[in-house]
Scaffold this active site. Structure first.
Site, PDB file in Angstrom:
ATOM      1  N   GLY A  16       0.825  -1.204   0.000  1.00  0.00           N
ATOM      2  CA  GLY A  16       0.000   0.000   0.000  1.00  0.00           C
ATOM      3  C   GLY A  16       0.856   1.249   0.000  1.00  0.00           C
ATOM      4  N   GLY A  18       1.565   3.292  -2.319  1.00  0.00           N
ATOM      5  CA  GLY A  18       1.263   4.303  -3.325  1.00  0.00           C
ATOM      6  C   GLY A  18       0.682   5.588  -2.762  1.00  0.00           C
ATOM      7  N   ASP A  66      -1.810  -6.909  -5.516  1.00  0.00           N
ATOM      8  CA  ASP A  66      -3.020  -6.994  -4.693  1.00  0.00           C
ATOM      9  C   ASP A  66      -2.728  -7.908  -3.513  1.00  0.00           C
ATOM     10  OD1 ASP A  66      -5.483  -7.338  -3.530  1.00  0.00           O
ATOM     11  OD2 ASP A  66      -6.489  -8.080  -5.339  1.00  0.00           O
ATOM     12  N   SER A 145      -4.719  -0.609  13.920  1.00  0.00           N
ATOM     13  CA  SER A 145      -5.537   0.605  14.014  1.00  0.00           C
ATOM     14  C   SER A 145      -5.976   0.816  15.448  1.00  0.00           C
ATOM     15  CB  SER A 145      -6.774   0.469  13.126  1.00  0.00           C
ATOM     16  OG  SER A 145      -7.668   1.536  13.392  1.00  0.00           O
ATOM     17  N   TYR A 158     -13.787  -4.226  10.150  1.00  0.00           N
ATOM     18  CA  TYR A 158     -12.469  -3.574  10.119  1.00  0.00           C
ATOM     19  C   TYR A 158     -11.749  -3.727  11.469  1.00  0.00           C
ATOM     20  CZ  TYR A 158      -9.053   0.257   9.937  1.00  0.00           C
ATOM     21  OH  TYR A 158      -7.902   1.000   9.993  1.00  0.00           O
ATOM     22  N   LYS A 162      -8.240  -5.751  12.315  1.00  0.00           N
ATOM     23  CA  LYS A 162      -7.062  -5.067  12.854  1.00  0.00           C
ATOM     24  C   LYS A 162      -6.673  -5.614  14.235  1.00  0.00           C
ATOM     25  CE  LYS A 162      -6.122  -2.153   9.511  1.00  0.00           C
ATOM     26  NZ  LYS A 162      -4.826  -2.220   8.783  1.00  0.00           N
TER      27      LYS A 162
HETATM   28  P1  NAD Z   1      -5.250   4.997   2.064  1.00  0.00           P
HETATM   29  O1  NAD Z   1      -6.542   4.417   1.598  1.00  0.00           O
HETATM   30  O2  NAD Z   1      -5.106   6.473   2.061  1.00  0.00           O
HETATM   31  O3  NAD Z   1      -4.043   4.303   1.297  1.00  0.00           O
HETATM   32  C1  NAD Z   1      -4.007   2.891   1.247  1.00  0.00           C
HETATM   33  C2  NAD Z   1      -3.160   2.412   0.092  1.00  0.00           C
HETATM   34  O4  NAD Z   1      -3.284   0.981   0.076  1.00  0.00           O
HETATM   35  C3  NAD Z   1      -3.651   2.923  -1.268  1.00  0.00           C
HETATM   36  O5  NAD Z   1      -2.549   3.329  -2.053  1.00  0.00           O
HETATM   37  C4  NAD Z   1      -4.364   1.715  -1.863  1.00  0.00           C
HETATM   38  O6  NAD Z   1      -4.307   1.674  -3.291  1.00  0.00           O
HETATM   39  C5  NAD Z   1      -3.585   0.563  -1.241  1.00  0.00           C
HETATM   40  N1  NAD Z   1      -4.366  -0.670  -1.225  1.00  0.00           N
HETATM   41  C6  NAD Z   1      -5.671  -0.841  -0.927  1.00  0.00           C
HETATM   42  N2  NAD Z   1      -6.032  -2.119  -1.099  1.00  0.00           N
HETATM   43  C7  NAD Z   1      -4.927  -2.779  -1.524  1.00  0.00           C
HETATM   44  C8  NAD Z   1      -4.671  -4.122  -1.895  1.00  0.00           C
HETATM   45  N3  NAD Z   1      -5.648  -5.039  -1.885  1.00  0.00           N
HETATM   46  N4  NAD Z   1      -3.420  -4.462  -2.270  1.00  0.00           N
HETATM   47  C9  NAD Z   1      -2.438  -3.531  -2.311  1.00  0.00           C
HETATM   48  N5  NAD Z   1      -2.623  -2.238  -1.999  1.00  0.00           N
HETATM   49  C10 NAD Z   1      -3.864  -1.872  -1.603  1.00  0.00           C
HETATM   50  O7  NAD Z   1      -5.073   4.458   3.570  1.00  0.00           O
HETATM   51  P2  NAD Z   1      -4.170   5.033   4.785  1.00  0.00           P
HETATM   52  O8  NAD Z   1      -5.006   5.929   5.614  1.00  0.00           O
HETATM   53  O9  NAD Z   1      -2.848   5.473   4.293  1.00  0.00           O
HETATM   54  O10 NAD Z   1      -4.038   3.687   5.636  1.00  0.00           O
HETATM   55  C11 NAD Z   1      -2.909   2.841   5.585  1.00  0.00           C
HETATM   56  C12 NAD Z   1      -3.060   1.814   6.681  1.00  0.00           C
HETATM   57  O11 NAD Z   1      -3.192   2.472   7.940  1.00  0.00           O
HETATM   58  C13 NAD Z   1      -4.308   0.935   6.527  1.00  0.00           C
HETATM   59  O12 NAD Z   1      -4.010  -0.392   6.895  1.00  0.00           O
HETATM   60  C14 NAD Z   1      -5.280   1.564   7.487  1.00  0.00           C
HETATM   61  O13 NAD Z   1      -6.252   0.647   7.935  1.00  0.00           O
HETATM   62  C15 NAD Z   1      -4.352   2.002   8.588  1.00  0.00           C
HETATM   63  N6  NAD Z   1      -4.897   3.057   9.430  1.00  0.00           N
HETATM   64  C16 NAD Z   1      -5.052   4.318   8.958  1.00  0.00           C
HETATM   65  C17 NAD Z   1      -5.570   5.299   9.807  1.00  0.00           C
HETATM   66  C18 NAD Z   1      -5.745   6.727   9.377  1.00  0.00           C
HETATM   67  O14 NAD Z   1      -6.170   7.544  10.202  1.00  0.00           O
HETATM   68  N7  NAD Z   1      -5.448   7.094   8.135  1.00  0.00           N
HETATM   69  C19 NAD Z   1      -5.952   4.967  11.121  1.00  0.00           C
HETATM   70  C20 NAD Z   1      -5.790   3.663  11.545  1.00  0.00           C
HETATM   71  C21 NAD Z   1      -5.254   2.713  10.704  1.00  0.00           C
END
Ligand code: NAD
Length: 256
Positions: A16, A18, A66, A145, A158, A162
């Site tokens: 992830g 990107g 993926d 999370s 979710y 987690k």
């Molecule tokens: P985001 O959606 O902004 O970015 C996630 C990235 O993962 C994207 O580039 C997407 O294309 C990629 N992705 C999604 N499904 C995929 C797959 N099947 N295979 C490969 N890549 C895939 O999310 P984020 O906020 O940067 O979150 C990143 C991680 O942090 C996640 O696991 C999320 O649950 C966790 N998280 C985020 C927050 C927050 O506040 N942003 C809080 C708690 C946990």
């Protein structure tokens, strides 16, 4: 290249990578001296992160991958080994977080959340740990999370996925500590990423992002770089006594 962070050259896989947290983690590990394989379902975004790393003088490749698909995971790891060498840092960051009321969650949605957030993490560990064992050194950071700690409205699948990641992390730490491999988890809360903006736009945050600042002890919104800093610490050579832990990075929003 060896760096102050690592005594030997290190190859990292960031899933992830990107966007959001994964992009910041990729950039940070590269800045610290690791060669980084940026994996993402969205190959274009992975390529942009890798280009940013190369533009800053670092080493990176991008791979469309993926994490819910074992063949794709196998290909992602094989490409990394082929182009960069043995991966000894693994950041399982890719995740999805659909908001759905419990009674409306379909079996398909439950399975998809589990496949991306939990099974993908499990399978990446299975495929990368043998490389770490061979090198006698490894760092795994699983992105969990704060929802696993506190629960969250509309997030039963979710939060369950987690929470399972935390159990996986602790058990792996016990099994592979003797091999020089540490396994830790980070629990972010309220980090400003595309995902958080989608949640705000969907009305799932109980107000806009900025409206949460007064109830956040450090009085600001978390940034992806905050998670990257924690991740970088956990991956250092000198963090080798730190394993099986859950590190909350949340501005004091969750104190347990
Ligand atoms: P985001 O959606 O902004 O970015 C996630 C990235 O993962 C994207 O580039 C997407 O294309 C990629 N992705 C999604 N499904 C995929 C797959 N099947 N295979 C490969 N890549 C895939 O999310 P984020 O906020 O940067 O979150 C990143 C991680 O942090 C996640 O696991 C999320 O649950 C966790 N998280 C985020 C927050 C927050 O506040 N942003 C809080 C708690 C946990």
């Amino acid at each position: 290249m060896p760096s102050p962070t690592w005594s030997l050259p290190r190859v990292a896989i960031v899933t992830g990578g990107g966007a959001g947290i994964g992009a910041a983690v990729s950039l940070r590990l590269a800045a610290d001296g690791a060669a980084v394989a940026v994996l993402d379902l969205d190959g274009d975004s992975a390529a942009r992160t890798a280009a940013a790393i190369e533009g800053a003088g670092g080493t990176a490749i991008s791979v469309e991958c993926d994490v819910a698909d074992l063949t794709s995971i196998e290909a992602g790891v094989a490409t990394t080994v082929d182009k960069l060498g043995h991966p000894t840092i693994l950041i399982n960051n890719a995740g999805i977080s659909p908001f759905e009321r419990f009674l409306e969650i379909s079996r398909e949605s439950f399975d998809r959340v589990m496949a991306v957030n939990l099974r993908g993490t499990f399978e990446f560990c299975q495929l990368v740990i043998p490389h770490m064992i061979e090198q006698g050194w490894g760092r795994i950071v699983n992105v969990s999370s704060s929802s696993a700690q506190t629960g969250n409205f509309g997030h039963t699948h979710y939060s369950a996925s987690k929470a399972a990641v935390i159990g996986l992390t602790k058990s792996l730490a016990r099994e592979f500590g003797r091999k020089g491999i540490t396994v830790n988890a980070i629990a972010p809360s309220f980090i400003e990423t595309p995902s958080l903006h989608r949640a705000a736009d969907g009305g799932h945050l109980g107000g806009g992002i900025e409206e949460h600042i007064p109830t956040t002890p450090v009085r600001r919104v978390g940034q992806p770089e905050d998670i990257a800093a924690a991740c970088a610490f956990l991956c250092r050579d000198d963090a080798d006594y730190f394993t099986g832990q859950l590190l909350g990075v949340n501005g004091g929003r969750v104190i347990v």
